[in-house]
Enzyme design. Structure first.
Site, PDB file in Angstrom:
ATOM      1  N   ASP A 215       9.538  53.413   9.304  1.00  0.00           N
ATOM      2  CA  ASP A 215       9.777  54.397  10.505  1.00  0.00           C
ATOM      3  C   ASP A 215      11.116  54.454  10.945  1.00  0.00           C
ATOM      4  OD1 ASP A 215       7.133  54.990  10.828  1.00  0.00           O
ATOM      5  OD2 ASP A 215       6.656  53.444  12.032  1.00  0.00           O
TER       6      ASP A 215
ATOM      7  N   ASP B 188       4.806  61.116  10.074  1.00  0.00           N
ATOM      8  CA  ASP B 188       3.840  60.998  11.322  1.00  0.00           C
ATOM      9  C   ASP B 188       4.267  62.283  12.290  1.00  0.00           C
ATOM     10  OD1 ASP B 188       3.535  58.099  10.922  1.00  0.00           O
ATOM     11  OD2 ASP B 188       5.265  57.393  11.987  1.00  0.00           O
TER      12      ASP B 188
END
Length: 166
Positions: A131, A146
Site C-alpha cells: 500500500d 484497492d
C-alpha cells in the site's frame, strides 16, 4: 473444436474487456513495484499538500483490518481472493451474454477483478499487499488495486439502482 472455443474467447466484443483488465493490472503492478524498489518501509514522498506516497505492508484486508503478520492470514486471504476472482472472470468472460458491444455490468466486474488480481499478485509475490497512496486527510493507506475495487463497487451500486428504476 478447441480452436472454435479459443476464437469465442477472443471475439471482438471481449477484446476491450481484456485490454482494460490488462492495463489496470499492469498499472497497479508497475506502481507497486516502483514503490517496493524505491522506498523503504514507512518512507514517504510528498507528492502534494494532500498526497504522499508511503510504503506500507498490509498483511490484512481493506483499511488494514487484521494487519498483523502473526495472524498468518495470507494463505486464507489468497485462496478467498482467488475464488472471488475466478467467479468474476467466469461472469465477465463466460456467463454474461457477450453479444452486446458494451455492457456496463461487464466493466464493473472488470474493475473489481483487476483490483482482486492486483492484490492477489502481491500476496503471492511478497506475502503482503503493498500500500502506498497516503491521502493526508484520510487515515488509511491504499493502492491502485484497492481503488479499482472501490470504483467497481460504486459502479455496481449505480448499476443496481439504475436497474431498479427501470
Amino acid at each position: 473444436m478447441a480452436q472454435e472455443k479459443l476464437g469465442y474467447f477472443f471475439k471482438e466484443n471481449k477484446v476491450w474487456l481484456i485490454s482494460i483488465l490488462s492495463f489496470l493490472i499492469y498499472l497497479d503492478f508497475f506502481s507497486k513495484s516502483w514503490i517496493y524498489k524505491n522506498l523503504e518501509l514507512y518512507e514517504s514522498i510528498e507528492i502534494s499538500n494532500f498526497l504522499n506516497f508511503t510504503f506500507i505492508k498490509n498483511y490484512g484486508i481493506a483499511f488494514s483490518i487484521f494487519n498483523n503478520p502473526s495472524l498468518n492470514l495470507n494463505i486464507f486471504l489468497s485462496v478467498l481472493i482467488f475464488l472471488i476472482c475466478s467467479f468474476l472472470f467466469y461472469l465477465v468472460f463466460i456467463k454474461i451474454d457477450n453479444r452486446q458491444k458494451f455492457d456496463f455490468q461487464k466493466l464493473v466486474y472488470v474493475f473489481i477483478l483487476a483490483g482482486g488480481i492486483g492484490n492477489l499478485l502481491d500476496r503471492l509475490l511478497y506475502g503482503y499487499v503493498v500500500d502506498f497512496i497516503d491521502i493526508t486527510f484520510n487515515p488509511y493507506v491504499f493502492n491502485l488495486a484497492d481503488s479499482y475495487v472501490t470504483i467497481g463497487l460504486v459502479m455496481y451500486v449505480i448499476f443496481s439502482l439504475k436497474k431498479r428504476i427501470k
